[in-house]
Design an enzyme around this catalytic site. Structure first.
Site, PDB file in Angstrom:
ATOM      1  N   LYS A 265     -61.960   9.260  47.177  1.00  0.00           N
ATOM      2  CA  LYS A 265     -60.961  10.215  47.654  1.00  0.00           C
ATOM      3  C   LYS A 265     -60.275   9.656  48.897  1.00  0.00           C
ATOM      4  CE  LYS A 265     -63.237  14.575  46.390  1.00  0.00           C
ATOM      5  NZ  LYS A 265     -62.229  15.059  45.439  1.00  0.00           N
ATOM      6  N   ARG A 339     -68.373  18.513  36.869  1.00  0.00           N
ATOM      7  CA  ARG A 339     -68.555  18.883  35.463  1.00  0.00           C
ATOM      8  C   ARG A 339     -69.702  18.100  34.834  1.00  0.00           C
ATOM      9  NH1 ARG A 339     -62.488  17.166  34.186  1.00  0.00           N
ATOM     10  NH2 ARG A 339     -62.375  17.886  36.347  1.00  0.00           N
TER      11      ARG A 339
HETATM   12  N1  BES Z   1     -65.038  18.722  44.492  1.00  0.00           N
HETATM   13  C1  BES Z   1     -63.800  18.379  43.865  1.00  0.00           C
HETATM   14  C2  BES Z   1     -62.873  19.588  43.702  1.00  0.00           C
HETATM   15  C3  BES Z   1     -62.343  20.204  44.964  1.00  0.00           C
HETATM   16  C4  BES Z   1     -61.038  19.959  45.355  1.00  0.00           C
HETATM   17  C5  BES Z   1     -63.099  21.081  45.715  1.00  0.00           C
HETATM   18  C6  BES Z   1     -60.537  20.575  46.499  1.00  0.00           C
HETATM   19  C7  BES Z   1     -62.613  21.669  46.853  1.00  0.00           C
HETATM   20  C8  BES Z   1     -61.330  21.434  47.244  1.00  0.00           C
HETATM   21  C9  BES Z   1     -64.063  17.807  42.486  1.00  0.00           C
HETATM   22  O1  BES Z   1     -65.251  17.119  42.329  1.00  0.00           O
HETATM   23  C10 BES Z   1     -62.968  16.830  42.218  1.00  0.00           C
HETATM   24  O2  BES Z   1     -62.912  15.858  42.916  1.00  0.00           O
HETATM   25  N2  BES Z   1     -62.132  17.106  41.234  1.00  0.00           N
HETATM   26  C11 BES Z   1     -61.052  16.238  40.901  1.00  0.00           C
HETATM   27  C12 BES Z   1     -61.042  16.085  39.397  1.00  0.00           C
HETATM   28  C13 BES Z   1     -60.033  15.084  38.895  1.00  0.00           C
HETATM   29  C14 BES Z   1     -60.471  13.694  39.286  1.00  0.00           C
HETATM   30  C15 BES Z   1     -59.924  15.223  37.416  1.00  0.00           C
HETATM   31  C16 BES Z   1     -59.766  16.907  41.379  1.00  0.00           C
HETATM   32  O3  BES Z   1     -59.627  18.112  41.217  1.00  0.00           O
HETATM   33  O4  BES Z   1     -58.936  16.203  41.949  1.00  0.00           O
HETATM   34 MN    MN Z   2     -65.060  15.091  42.891  1.00  0.00          MN
END
Ligand code: BES
Ligand code: MN
Ligand code: ZN
Length: 489
Positions: A265, A339
């Site tokens: 990230k 997931r």
């Molecule tokens: N933990 C994140 C989701 C999240 C985003 C929580 C903002 C709290 C605030 C999750 O694990 C994630 O990184 N999701 C990705 C999925 C994508 C790579 C398909 C996302 O939503 O960007």
């Molecule tokens: Mn994530």
């Protein structure tokens, strides 16, 4: 916080201050109107507006706080909760340790909802996270509140007692979410859960990393592979129903830190990821509350605990991993880790433990947060009656959920050319529903709800019942749902 309910009117008020919560339409209590002669009686009754009046000896309390609740026709438990929170903060500023309160013109609200909202407002408005501050600021003094009611004190009193417990366990969940990940890796969280389980009388089973390997929970292990610390899965049990009753299942995402893994990230979004175990925190709080309140329903919680980090053994985009249910998952983005761990936990909850219905709660997708903002969490479920009960449970708690689609059309986006399923769709659009459909493929025929609280677990804006940081969202909704599920077996 000690909150008592006593039969009586405003004239009975005692303590250092008396709070009068008023709708716009309500007439002032007579004792107050008399005492206020000559004082500015025309207080603003807008919701959460607080007017502090010194009494100069005309009443047995030092201050009267007139607190608006707005239009009586639009009064909800959320309006009351916020107004009480604002009033409690004003009392704390006055340095009051004890206060009395009356609620005026709220006949539309049932005491069984209003009492809980009032108690939650009192407890949650005082919440601060000062664990790592040498100077924690002024200690909050307000410790005792007496609520005077004209009638139905038994109903008020039991609802107030429930609200205190729900508020206190929301605070426990907030503490867990606010705790930075270097102080709360899976083993630390297991210890915190174990001491809560002991304290509240919950059954506890810790599945350690060796057992996860033995059982074949490949997805949980794969997500944790970049971490130097071991993964774990915790099972918590509350036995409040008949011995032969199928337990309700709660599954909470417990990613102690989500760096994204090799699909790293950017720093700005990474800083919030100590809160990626907010789903697990909500379930922990709800289970403790269920035990303390003696909820008459069997409930079992399953919490997969990992950290999604970067290391020599990290899961790599394009890896294929075997899930607990035996299917092969192609991982194309290691940041879609929630997931993955939930999939194994859902297999365990449905196939191995036979829980039903199952509700999972997770900070799952940025897409859900973008779609609904800081106002609603997402709810996904095919059973409309169950969705309705969840949303009602949320409304009563001041936690709002909006339904988003579950549909095979989104599952089509997850078809893999090298494995049984892939963990991300090709494009980010429809991400919240694609994530939900990934989970759906692991629950079989079990009635199931998925709650996506990605946008709600942490907040940047403070409110009367809420400083910046963790919200504890989900604790109160899940407790209310467990209680409503007693009549829907
Ligand atoms: N933990 C994140 C989701 C999240 C985003 C929580 C903002 C709290 C605030 C999750 O694990 C994630 O990184 N999701 C990705 C999925 C994508 C790579 C398909 C996302 O939503 O960007
Ligand atoms: Mn994530
Ligand atoms: Zn995550």
């Amino acid at each position: 916080m000690d909150v008592r309910v006593v039969r009586g009117g405003f004239e009975s008020c005692l303590g250092e201050a008396a709070v009068c919560l008023l709708t716009e339409q309500a007439a002032l209590p007579e004792a107050l109107a008399t005492a206020l002669l000559g004082l500015p009686a025309k207080a603003d009754r807008k919701a959460s507006k607080v007017t502090v009046l010194p009494t100069y000896g005309r009443l047995p309390v030092e201050h009267v706080l007139l607190v608006g609740m707005g239009d009586g026709a639009k009064l909800t438990s959320s309006v009351l909760r916020q107004a009480v929170g604002q009033a409690a903060n004003a009392l704390r500023e006055l340095g009051a340790r004890s206060a009395s309160a009356v609620v005026w013109g709220a006949e539309e609200l049932a005491p069984c909802e209003a009492g809980a909202a009032l108690a939650e407002g009192l407890v949650l408005s005082g919440y601060r996270f000062v664990e790592y501050c040498a100077d924690p600021g002024p200690a909050h003094s307000l410790a005792q509140v007496t609520l005077f009611v004209a009638e139905g004190e038994a109903a008020w009193s039991s609802s107030v007692a429930q609200g205190v417990v729900k508020g206190e366990l929301t605070a426990v969940a907030r503490d867990l979410v606010n705790t930075p990940s270097n102080h709360l890796m899976p083993a630390d969280l297991v210890r915190r859960i174990a001491s809560l389980a002991e304290c509240y009388g919950l059954g506890l089973r810790v599945v350690d990393e060796a057992e996860l390997v033995a059982m074949g929970a490949g997805l949980i292990l794969a997500v944790n592979a970049g971490s130097a610390a071991p993964a774990a899965m915790v099972v918590l049990e509350h036995r409040g129903g008949p011995v032969d009753e199928t337990p309700l299942g709660l599954v909470g995402k417990g990613v102690c830190y989500d760096s994204g893994g090799l699909s790293l990230k950017p720093s700005e979004s990474m800083a919030r990821m100590k809160g990626d175990m907010a789903g697990a925190a909500a379930v922990i709080g709800a289970m403790c509350a269920a035990a303390q309140l003696g909820v008459r329903r069997n409930v079992t919680a399953v919490l997969p605990l990992v950290a999604n980090l970067v290391g020599p053994a990290s899961l790599r985009p394009s890896d294929v991993v075997t899930a607990l249910d035996g299917r092969h998952v192609e991982v194309l983005n290691t940041d879609a880790e929630g997931r993955l761990i939930l999939a194994d936990a859902l297999t365990y909850a449905t196939r191995d433990l036979g829980l039903s219905p199952v509700v999972d709660i997770a900070t799952l997708s940025g897409a859900c947060a973008r779609a609904l903002g800081p106002v609603f969490a997402g709810v996904f479920g095919a059973d409309e009656a169950l969705v309705r009960r969840l949303r009602d449970a949320g409304e009563a708690a001041g936690e709002r959920f909006w339904p988003l689609p579950l549909d095979e059309g989104y599952a089509d986006l997850l078809k893999s050319s090298v494995a049984d399923i892939k963990n991300v769709a090709g494009s980010p659009s429809g991400g919240a529903s694609a994530a939900a459909m990934f989970l759906a493929s692991f629950v079989g025929d079990t009635p199931w709800l998925h709650l996506d609280i990605a946008g709600m677990a942490l907040t940047d804006t403070e409110g009367p019942c809420q400083p910046k940081g963790a919200t504890g969202m989900g604790v109160r909704t899940l407790v209310n749902l467990m209680m409503s599920e007693c009549c829907h077996r």
